[in-house]
Design a protein around this motif. Structure first.
Motif, PDB file in Angstrom:
ATOM      1  N   UNK A  39      12.888  -4.807  -3.860  1.00 61.25           N
ATOM      2  CA  UNK A  39      12.597  -3.383  -3.648  1.00 61.25           C
ATOM      3  C   UNK A  39      13.306  -2.525  -4.693  1.00 61.25           C
ATOM      4  N   UNK A  40      14.571  -2.818  -4.917  1.00 66.37           N
ATOM      5  CA  UNK A  40      15.369  -2.035  -5.860  1.00 66.37           C
ATOM      6  C   UNK A  40      14.788  -2.126  -7.265  1.00 66.37           C
ATOM      7  N   UNK A  41      14.321  -3.314  -7.633  1.00 66.79           N
ATOM      8  CA  UNK A  41      13.745  -3.518  -8.964  1.00 66.79           C
ATOM      9  C   UNK A  41      12.321  -2.993  -9.075  1.00 66.79           C
ATOM     10  N   UNK A  42      11.713  -2.613  -7.951  1.00 63.02           N
ATOM     11  CA  UNK A  42      10.358  -2.091  -7.965  1.00 63.02           C
ATOM     12  C   UNK A  42       9.286  -3.173  -7.956  1.00 63.02           C
ATOM     13  N   UNK A  43       9.660  -4.392  -7.593  1.00 64.38           N
ATOM     14  CA  UNK A  43       8.698  -5.499  -7.538  1.00 64.38           C
ATOM     15  C   UNK A  43       7.928  -5.479  -6.225  1.00 64.38           C
ATOM     16  N   UNK A  44       6.694  -5.979  -6.227  1.00 63.35           N
ATOM     17  CA  UNK A  44       5.932  -6.054  -4.977  1.00 63.35           C
ATOM     18  C   UNK A  44       6.535  -7.082  -4.021  1.00 63.35           C
ATOM     19  N   UNK A  45       6.313  -6.862  -2.719  1.00 63.73           N
ATOM     20  CA  UNK A  45       6.858  -7.717  -1.681  1.00 63.73           C
ATOM     21  C   UNK A  45       5.711  -8.171  -0.784  1.00 63.73           C
ATOM     22  N   UNK A  46       5.692  -9.459  -0.447  1.00 64.86           N
ATOM     23  CA  UNK A  46       4.696  -9.991   0.463  1.00 64.86           C
ATOM     24  C   UNK A  46       5.131  -9.698   1.891  1.00 64.86           C
ATOM     25  N   UNK A  47       4.183  -9.225   2.705  1.00 64.46           N
ATOM     26  CA  UNK A  47       4.482  -8.925   4.108  1.00 64.46           C
ATOM     27  C   UNK A  47       3.308  -9.340   4.982  1.00 64.46           C
ATOM     28  N   UNK A  48       3.480  -9.172   6.288  1.00 64.29           N
ATOM     29  CA  UNK A  48       2.456  -9.516   7.269  1.00 64.29           C
ATOM     30  C   UNK A  48       2.178  -8.302   8.135  1.00 64.29           C
ATOM     31  N   UNK A  49       0.899  -7.971   8.303  1.00 65.67           N
ATOM     32  CA  UNK A  49       0.484  -6.861   9.145  1.00 65.67           C
ATOM     33  C   UNK A  49       0.150  -7.419  10.524  1.00 65.67           C
ATOM     34  N   UNK A  50       0.979  -7.097  11.527  1.00 58.70           N
ATOM     35  CA  UNK A  50       0.769  -7.614  12.878  1.00 58.70           C
ATOM     36  C   UNK A  50      -0.503  -7.064  13.513  1.00 58.70           C
ATOM     37  N   UNK A  51      -0.853  -5.822  13.209  1.00 53.29           N
ATOM     38  CA  UNK A  51      -2.048  -5.227  13.798  1.00 53.29           C
ATOM     39  C   UNK A  51      -3.323  -5.875  13.269  1.00 53.29           C
ATOM     40  N   UNK A  52      -3.404  -6.059  11.952  1.00 54.87           N
ATOM     41  CA  UNK A  52      -4.602  -6.628  11.336  1.00 54.87           C
ATOM     42  C   UNK A  52      -4.548  -8.147  11.241  1.00 54.87           C
ATOM     43  N   UNK A  53      -3.386  -8.725  11.545  1.00 57.63           N
ATOM     44  CA  UNK A  53      -3.194 -10.176  11.463  1.00 57.63           C
ATOM     45  C   UNK A  53      -3.573 -10.710  10.084  1.00 57.63           C
ATOM     46  N   UNK A  54      -3.104  -9.993   9.056  1.00 58.64           N
ATOM     47  CA  UNK A  54      -3.411 -10.371   7.670  1.00 58.64           C
ATOM     48  C   UNK A  54      -2.187 -10.155   6.792  1.00 58.64           C
ATOM     49  N   UNK A  55      -2.024 -11.008   5.776  1.00 58.47           N
ATOM     50  CA  UNK A  55      -0.940 -10.791   4.816  1.00 58.47           C
ATOM     51  C   UNK A  55      -1.319  -9.700   3.827  1.00 58.47           C
ATOM     52  N   UNK A  56      -0.302  -9.058   3.262  1.00 59.95           N
ATOM     53  CA  UNK A  56      -0.545  -8.046   2.246  1.00 59.95           C
ATOM     54  C   UNK A  56       0.627  -7.991   1.275  1.00 59.95           C
ATOM     55  N   UNK A  57       0.388  -7.332   0.162  1.00 62.04           N
ATOM     56  CA  UNK A  57       1.437  -7.102  -0.827  1.00 62.04           C
ATOM     57  C   UNK A  57       1.740  -5.614  -0.804  1.00 62.04           C
ATOM     58  N   UNK A  58       3.016  -5.273  -0.636  1.00 59.80           N
ATOM     59  CA  UNK A  58       3.435  -3.875  -0.637  1.00 59.80           C
ATOM     60  C   UNK A  58       4.102  -3.570  -1.968  1.00 59.80           C
ATOM     61  N   UNK A  59       3.591  -2.564  -2.656  1.00 61.50           N
ATOM     62  CA  UNK A  59       4.121  -2.182  -3.959  1.00 61.50           C
ATOM     63  C   UNK A  59       5.207  -1.118  -3.802  1.00 61.50           C
ATOM     64  N   UNK A  60       5.937  -0.884  -4.862  1.00 60.94           N
ATOM     65  CA  UNK A  60       7.074   0.039  -4.837  1.00 60.94           C
ATOM     66  C   UNK A  60       6.661   1.445  -4.403  1.00 60.94           C
TER      67      UNK A  60
END
Length: 62
Positions: free
Chosen positions: A34-55
């Motif tokens: 996060x500090x470096x501004x890199x994307x992070x992989x996460x999971x959306x519990x509502x949509x039951x799908x993975x996603x990439x969150x950008x800075x």
């Protein structure tokens, strides 16, 4: 026969505690990204799908 090997044993730590430690380890691992501004992989519990969150907070679903 009820054999238990080293991998099956949790050394007396509850499942809840193991889960809490895992979540905390992932959070700690993501902080430098996060500090470096890199994307992070996460999971959306509502949509039951993975996603990439950008800075900038935008999401890209897989």
């Amino acid at each position: 026969m009820n054999e238990e090997n080293e991998l099956d044993s949790t050394c007396g730590i509850s499942d809840e505690e193991l889960s809490r430690r895992f979540v905390e380890a992932v959070r700690i691992e993501n902080e430098p990204l996060k500090i470096k501004g890199n994307p992070i992989q996460k999971w959306d519990d509502e949509k039951k799908r993975p996603y990439i969150e950008y800075a900038d907070g935008s999401r890209e679903y897989a």
